[in-house]
Design a protein around this motif. Structure first.
Motif, PDB file in Angstrom:
ATOM      1  N   LEU A 522      -4.159   2.898   5.312  1.00  0.00           N
ATOM      2  CA  LEU A 522      -3.159   3.242   6.298  1.00  0.00           C
ATOM      3  C   LEU A 522      -2.037   3.931   5.535  1.00  0.00           C
ATOM      4  N   CYS A 523      -1.739   4.940   5.613  1.00  0.00           N
ATOM      5  CA  CYS A 523      -0.705   5.562   4.640  1.00  0.00           C
ATOM      6  C   CYS A 523       0.590   6.106   5.372  1.00  0.00           C
ATOM      7  N   ASP A 524       0.809   5.435   6.343  1.00  0.00           N
ATOM      8  CA  ASP A 524       2.127   5.990   7.083  1.00  0.00           C
ATOM      9  C   ASP A 524       3.588   5.424   6.399  1.00  0.00           C
ATOM     10  N   ASN A 525       3.364   4.767   5.266  1.00  0.00           N
ATOM     11  CA  ASN A 525       4.768   4.591   4.652  1.00  0.00           C
ATOM     12  C   ASN A 525       4.428   4.845   3.180  1.00  0.00           C
ATOM     13  N   LEU A 526       5.461   4.573   2.272  1.00  0.00           N
ATOM     14  CA  LEU A 526       5.336   4.778   0.922  1.00  0.00           C
ATOM     15  C   LEU A 526       4.442   3.919   0.089  1.00  0.00           C
ATOM     16  N   LEU A 527       4.306   2.623   0.526  1.00  0.00           N
ATOM     17  CA  LEU A 527       3.185   1.860  -0.322  1.00  0.00           C
ATOM     18  C   LEU A 527       1.965   2.135  -0.077  1.00  0.00           C
ATOM     19  N   GLY A 528       1.525   2.488   1.230  1.00  0.00           N
ATOM     20  CA  GLY A 528       0.239   3.031   1.538  1.00  0.00           C
ATOM     21  C   GLY A 528       0.109   4.127   0.933  1.00  0.00           C
ATOM     22  N   ARG A 529       0.922   5.100   0.627  1.00  0.00           N
ATOM     23  CA  ARG A 529       0.632   6.286   0.005  1.00  0.00           C
ATOM     24  C   ARG A 529       0.424   6.260  -1.631  1.00  0.00           C
ATOM     25  N   GLN A 530       1.238   5.240  -2.087  1.00  0.00           N
ATOM     26  CA  GLN A 530       1.027   5.235  -3.416  1.00  0.00           C
ATOM     27  C   GLN A 530      -0.252   4.372  -3.723  1.00  0.00           C
ATOM     28  N   THR A 531      -0.723   3.520  -2.747  1.00  0.00           N
ATOM     29  CA  THR A 531      -2.002   2.989  -3.083  1.00  0.00           C
ATOM     30  C   THR A 531      -3.294   3.889  -3.236  1.00  0.00           C
ATOM     31  N   VAL A 532      -3.049   4.796  -2.225  1.00  0.00           N
ATOM     32  CA  VAL A 532      -4.027   5.990  -2.236  1.00  0.00           C
ATOM     33  C   VAL A 532      -3.979   6.806  -3.541  1.00  0.00           C
ATOM     34  N   LEU A 533      -2.720   7.141  -3.870  1.00  0.00           N
ATOM     35  CA  LEU A 533      -2.419   7.997  -4.905  1.00  0.00           C
ATOM     36  C   LEU A 533      -3.033   7.419  -6.341  1.00  0.00           C
ATOM     37  N   GLN A 534      -2.595   5.975  -6.340  1.00  0.00           N
ATOM     38  CA  GLN A 534      -2.936   5.341  -7.607  1.00  0.00           C
ATOM     39  C   GLN A 534      -4.628   5.156  -7.955  1.00  0.00           C
ATOM     40  N   HIS A 536      -6.652   7.239  -7.120  1.00  0.00           N
ATOM     41  CA  HIS A 536      -7.124   8.181  -7.905  1.00  0.00           C
ATOM     42  C   HIS A 536      -6.566   8.849  -9.092  1.00  0.00           C
ATOM     43  N   SER A 537      -5.549   8.438  -9.290  1.00  0.00           N
ATOM     44  CA  SER A 537      -4.627   8.682 -10.712  1.00  0.00           C
ATOM     45  C   SER A 537      -3.710   7.266 -11.000  1.00  0.00           C
ATOM     46  N   GLN A 538      -4.349   6.779 -11.889  1.00  0.00           N
ATOM     47  CA  GLN A 538      -3.929   5.326 -12.076  1.00  0.00           C
ATOM     48  C   GLN A 538      -2.392   5.321 -12.650  1.00  0.00           C
ATOM     49  N   ASN A 539      -1.992   6.225 -13.389  1.00  0.00           N
ATOM     50  CA  ASN A 539      -0.589   6.456 -13.870  1.00  0.00           C
ATOM     51  C   ASN A 539       0.185   7.353 -12.723  1.00  0.00           C
ATOM     52  N   SER A 540       0.393   6.685 -11.891  1.00  0.00           N
ATOM     53  CA  SER A 540       1.135   7.368 -10.846  1.00  0.00           C
ATOM     54  C   SER A 540       2.138   6.601 -10.157  1.00  0.00           C
ATOM     55  N   ALA A 541       3.035   7.374  -9.240  1.00  0.00           N
ATOM     56  CA  ALA A 541       3.717   6.551  -8.303  1.00  0.00           C
ATOM     57  C   ALA A 541       4.395   7.426  -7.012  1.00  0.00           C
ATOM     58  N   CYS A 542       4.636   6.878  -6.278  1.00  0.00           N
ATOM     59  CA  CYS A 542       5.407   7.482  -5.128  1.00  0.00           C
ATOM     60  C   CYS A 542       6.791   7.275  -4.816  1.00  0.00           C
ATOM     61  N   ILE A 543       7.745   8.011  -4.885  1.00  0.00           N
ATOM     62  CA  ILE A 543       9.121   7.791  -4.629  1.00  0.00           C
ATOM     63  C   ILE A 543      10.099   8.667  -3.704  1.00  0.00           C
ATOM     64  N   GLN A 544      10.930   7.820  -2.941  1.00  0.00           N
ATOM     65  CA  GLN A 544      11.715   8.346  -1.947  1.00  0.00           C
ATOM     66  C   GLN A 544      12.845   9.143  -2.797  1.00  0.00           C
ATOM     67  N   PHE A 545      13.134  10.532  -2.342  1.00  0.00           N
ATOM     68  CA  PHE A 545      14.260  11.310  -2.937  1.00  0.00           C
ATOM     69  C   PHE A 545      15.425  10.375  -2.676  1.00  0.00           C
ATOM     70  N   ASP A 546      15.813   9.932  -1.746  1.00  0.00           N
ATOM     71  CA  ASP A 546      17.063   9.166  -1.788  1.00  0.00           C
ATOM     72  C   ASP A 546      17.141   7.829  -2.829  1.00  0.00           C
ATOM     73  N   ASP A 547      16.115   7.417  -3.132  1.00  0.00           N
ATOM     74  CA  ASP A 547      16.287   6.321  -4.267  1.00  0.00           C
ATOM     75  C   ASP A 547      16.564   6.888  -5.599  1.00  0.00           C
ATOM     76  N   ILE A 548      16.294   8.196  -5.804  1.00  0.00           N
ATOM     77  CA  ILE A 548      16.472   8.578  -7.173  1.00  0.00           C
ATOM     78  C   ILE A 548      17.665   9.433  -7.374  1.00  0.00           C
ATOM     79  N   LYS A 549      18.131  10.049  -6.184  1.00  0.00           N
ATOM     80  CA  LYS A 549      18.959  11.094  -6.250  1.00  0.00           C
ATOM     81  C   LYS A 549      20.274  11.022  -7.045  1.00  0.00           C
ATOM     82  N   SER A 550      20.838   9.637  -7.419  1.00  0.00           N
ATOM     83  CA  SER A 550      22.021   9.444  -7.876  1.00  0.00           C
ATOM     84  C   SER A 550      21.831   8.735  -8.930  1.00  0.00           C
TER      85      SER A 550
END
Length: 836
Positions: A522-534, A536-550
């Motif tokens: 289930l990938c309707d949130n950040l954690l689920g999307r990162q699980t799927v991404l990792q 297929h690509s172990q050294n990867s991450a999913c990040i919210q823009f608001d968490d890094i903009k500052s």
């Protein structure tokens, strides 16, 4: 007063007290001109005694009884009394009188010829104040004549840095009020008012019998206007026309185009507008005559009214003076009042392109529809967005309401209602999904084989035309290589499914309760999307823009270090558009999204050693300003188990109603799913309770399904910067001194985006002979206060004859590139003295 003058007086006084004999020296200063200076002088062999008008008897007693040994300078800041009233008359018989002629001392000190001494004597009161005198000396006037002396006095009163009558007038008009002007009051105080008006006639041709600043300013504006309109001015204005229009035009341009004085120019323009009733008077004229005139803001209003009338009449071929509507808009937006009216002109330009689409048509096959949309139709959506972006920024939209209604009608009925049905019919073509890249293949096509660290920025609801604007802005940067492509989103075109399609996957499924799974996750949130991404690509991450903009540089670098693929989720557009109370802000959100993504790319590339970016979206959107009417809503959906949205319905069976078509989920996701997505053939919506209605997505249209794919590569170590620029702010049209001081302004403070820059500044003749010294200036000030970025340069001109009929230029050259930054024309009016 100059310290040199005071030194001359002290030297003469010290000579008076030489020798061993006790001496009293009386100095009656009739006008008290030196009262301030005498307070601070120290004599080598004498003391200073201050005589008062009512202490003469005590003074006589003091000198003849109390102190009979010391030498004294007896200073009286008043005239010597008559003999019968002077108790010190007998003391004067064995004393000496000292006379200090300030005018002579000043003339001698400044190198003023004896024949101009009378000018100094007439205005000697001016030099009674030390600070005022210092300002006169600091002008460093070289060739004194009566005019230069008078202008120097006026310049000192107005605190200009150069001896220039244009600067005097500029200060009076921009740093004071027209009525009860503080500078005029001081000019009058020192008996210079008649001289000021005589100079006003000489320099500006101002000859009004009733000389006031109000009529002077009116003369400037009327004369300037008369030279910039292609018609005679009103007869009642003719007395205000000056015979020295050239000087007035140069003066007015310098104020109008100055970053320091343009606001004051607007105030003066408004004053003359009200005084003469300019708007009412000019309304009687053809707007054609005003195309090149920007003396008054009401001229722009007259032209705007004409443009609105033409657009409402759908007369997009209309012209004024050979200029089309778009050419007029582009011309006027760049003129002086474009700063104030630019928002309106940009809105009208967008309206023009919408009205031009009134006879919109497109072909029926999917390939032609795609080609036409990507090459030109997207601009209609873009201009519609730009129209409302500017419209919503206006304080008063009443006069444009009719135009807004026309724009809305054309966009909805002539464009969307023709394009979208054809799109949906053509989408049923068997090979429609092979005509362009599909979103479901995004990772495999764009990310999987990337050799360098790649950042994927997914901006929720960034439709193709917004991505095209982002591409245009990035393409302006010579150190950024950007390529714009497109892809067809999944259908339904909504966030949950679109975000899933952008991830690497073996399989995407929609469950019976309409949840979206990627490889059973289930990938309707950040954690689920990162699980799927990792996966297929172990050294990867999913990040919210608001968490890094500052984040600071070190924090940002920590996140990216060791990563190969980073998905950043940006949600500016959809977050605003999907809420009923903010959906009308969606076009503002589009602009902000573009700016935020550009800034993010630059910060990451600069601070996190990452240079490859791919920007895309999960889906696009449709937005119409007018509220959806009941006739535009589709009702009658009876399946309680269906997933119902404003723009789509997912269910086991297709909805068989007029105006609705469908496609199998299996065809979209390339699996065996038998569920069906039904959607309106037009831009209409299903009747659903709650939420907004103007901003929608999920259905099938180019606006919802065509999303951008931007591939961006930044050069290493690159930061978008520009050179600190400098501008001449001294109002100089004529050079009259061999040594001339000019003021410049560093336009912006040095910062992380403004680079310190070195310039060469000098004067040349029209045949490129250098006629002055060359000054190197390093524009490196970080001061945010504009006044603190003003600097003064001293130019020494060659001893040679100058032709007043030839052109000479001040040149500013960027030392690093050798390119000329700007040039300013002057007249050389120097007196040449042959040493032989």
């Amino acid at each position: 007063m100059s310290e040199l003058n005071l030194k001359q007086i002290i030297d003469r006084l010290n000579e008076e007290f030489m020798g061993d004999t006790r001496k009293l020296v009386f100095w009656y200063d009739d006008k008290g001109e030196f009262a301030e200076d005498v307070q601070s002088i120290e004599l080598a062999n004498a003391k200073v005694y201050f005589l008062e008008a009512d202490n003469q008897f005590y003074t006589k007693y003091f000198f003849e009884r109390k102190d009979t040994k010391n030498n004294y300078l007896v200073y009286a800041p008043f005239p010597k009394p008559d003999v019968k009233n002077n108790h010190l008359e007998d003391t004067l018989l064995y004393s000496k009188r000292f006379f200090a002629d300030r005018a002579s001392l000043l003339s001698l000190d400044l190198g003023i010829d004896e024949k101009y001494k009378a000018v100094i004597e007439k205005h000697i009161k001016f030099f009674a104040n030390k600070e005022r005198s210092r300002r006169f000396y600091d002008l460093e006037i070289e060739n004194f004549n009566e005019e230069n002396i008078l202008i120097g006095l006026l310049s000192s009163i107005c605190r200009t840095r150069t001896c220039s009558f244009e600067e005097v007038v500029r200060v009076i008009l921009t740093d004071g009020e027209l009525e009860n002007n503080k500078f005029i009051a001081e000019i009058k105080k020192y008996d210079l008012l008649d001289d000021f008006w005589k100079l006003s006639e000489k320099y500006f041709g101002y000859t009004d019998m009733d000389q006031t600043l109000e009529s002077f300013v009116t003369t400037l504006f009327v004369t300037y206007t008369a030279k910039h309109i292609s018609s005679d001015i009103p007869k009642e204005w003719e007395p205000y026309i000056s015979y020295k229009s050239g000087n007035i035009i140069a003066f007015m341009d310098s104020i109008m185009n100055s970053v320091l004085y343009c606001d004051k120019y607007d105030q003066l323009s408004n004053f003359v507008d009200i005084k003469l009733g300019v708007e009412k008077t000019f309304a009687k004229y053809s707007p054609e005559i005003f195309l090149n005139c920007d003396t008054f803001e009401c001229i722009d209003q007259l032209l705007i009214n004409w443009i609105v009338e033409r657009l409402l009449a759908e007369d997009i071929g209309a012209k004024l003076g050979g200029f089309s509507i778009v050419e007029i808009i582009e011309k006027r937006e760049k003129m002086h009042f474009g700063v104030r009216t630019g928002c309106i002109y940009r809105m009208l330009k967008s309206a023009y392109y919408i009205v031009a689409a009134i006879n919109y048509s497109c072909n029926d096959d999917f390939s032609s529809i795609l080609e036409q949309y990507i090459s030109c139709d997207y601009k209609i959506d873009q201009e519609y967005r730009n129209f409302y972006y500017e419209f919503d920024n206006l304080d008063d939209t009443y006069i444009f309401e009719g135009l807004r209604e026309l724009v809305e009608n054309i966009y909805t009925n002539e464009y969307l209602n023709k394009l979208i049905p054809k799109w949906n019919i053509a989408l049923q073509e068997e090979d429609a999904f092979t005509k362009l890249p599909l979103q479901i293949d995004f990772y495999d096509s764009n990310v999987q084989n990337a050799k360098e660290r790649t950042v994927v920025i997914i901006s929720d609801a960034m439709r193709y035309e917004v991505g095209q604007e982002l591409y245009s802005n990035l393409a302006d940067d010579p150190k950024c290589r950007a390529k714009l492509d497109k892809q067809l989103s999944v259908l339904p075109s909504y966030t949950r499914l679109g975000m899933a399609a952008l991830l690497p996957h073996d399989d995407i499924t929609i469950t019976d309760n309409y949840q979206v799974l990627v490889d059973d996750v289930l990938c309707d949130n950040l954690l689920g999307r990162q699980t799927v991404l990792q996966k297929h690509s172990q050294n990867s991450a999913c990040i919210q823009f608001d968490d890094i903009k500052s984040l600071k540089k070190a924090e940002l670098r920590d996140i990216f270090t060791g990563k190969q693929t980073i998905y950043i989720y940006h949600n500016q557009i959809d977050a605003r558009g999907d809420k009923a109370n903010t959906e009308d802000e969606v076009f503002v959100a589009c602009k902000e999204a573009v700016d935020e993504i550009i800034d993010l790319i630059r910060r990451i590339s600069t601070n996190a050693n990452t240079y490859h970016f791919i920007i895309t979206a999960d889906h696009g959107f449709i937005y119409k300003r007018d509220k959806v009417t009941e006739s535009d809503k589709i009702s009658g959906v009876n399946d309680k188990n269906a997933f119902v949205n404003r723009r789509f319905i997912v269910a086991d069976n297709a909805v068989n109603e007029d105006g609705i078509t469908s496609i199998s989920i299996g065809r979209v996701l390339r699996n065996q799913d038998t569920k069906v997505v039904s959607f309106p053939i037009s831009s209409n919506v299903f009747k659903v309770s709650g939420g907004g209605q103007n901003f929608v997505h999920g259905g099938s249209s180019p606006q919802e399904m065509l999303v951008p794919v931007l591939d961006v590569k930044m050069e290493r170590g690159h930061m978008d910067t520009k050179n600190a620029s400098i501008a001449l702010i001294s109002m100089v049209q004529k050079i009259t001194n061999k040594v001339t001081m000019l003021d410049f302004l560093q336009s912006e403070p040095v910062s992380d985006t403004i680079k310190a820059t070195k310039y060469k500044i000098f004067f040349i003749s029209e045949d490129n002979e250098k006629i002055s010294n060359e000054i190197s200036f390093f524009a490196d000030s970080r001061e945010t206060d504009t006044q603190k970025r003003i600097f003064r340069m001293k130019f020494q001109f060659k001893d040679k004859r100058y032709d007043k009929d030839k052109k000479y230029y001040l040149i500013v050259v960027d030392e690093s590139t050798g390119e000329e930054s700007f040039r300013h024309m002057v007249i050389m009016d120097l007196v040449f003295e042959d040493v032989f």
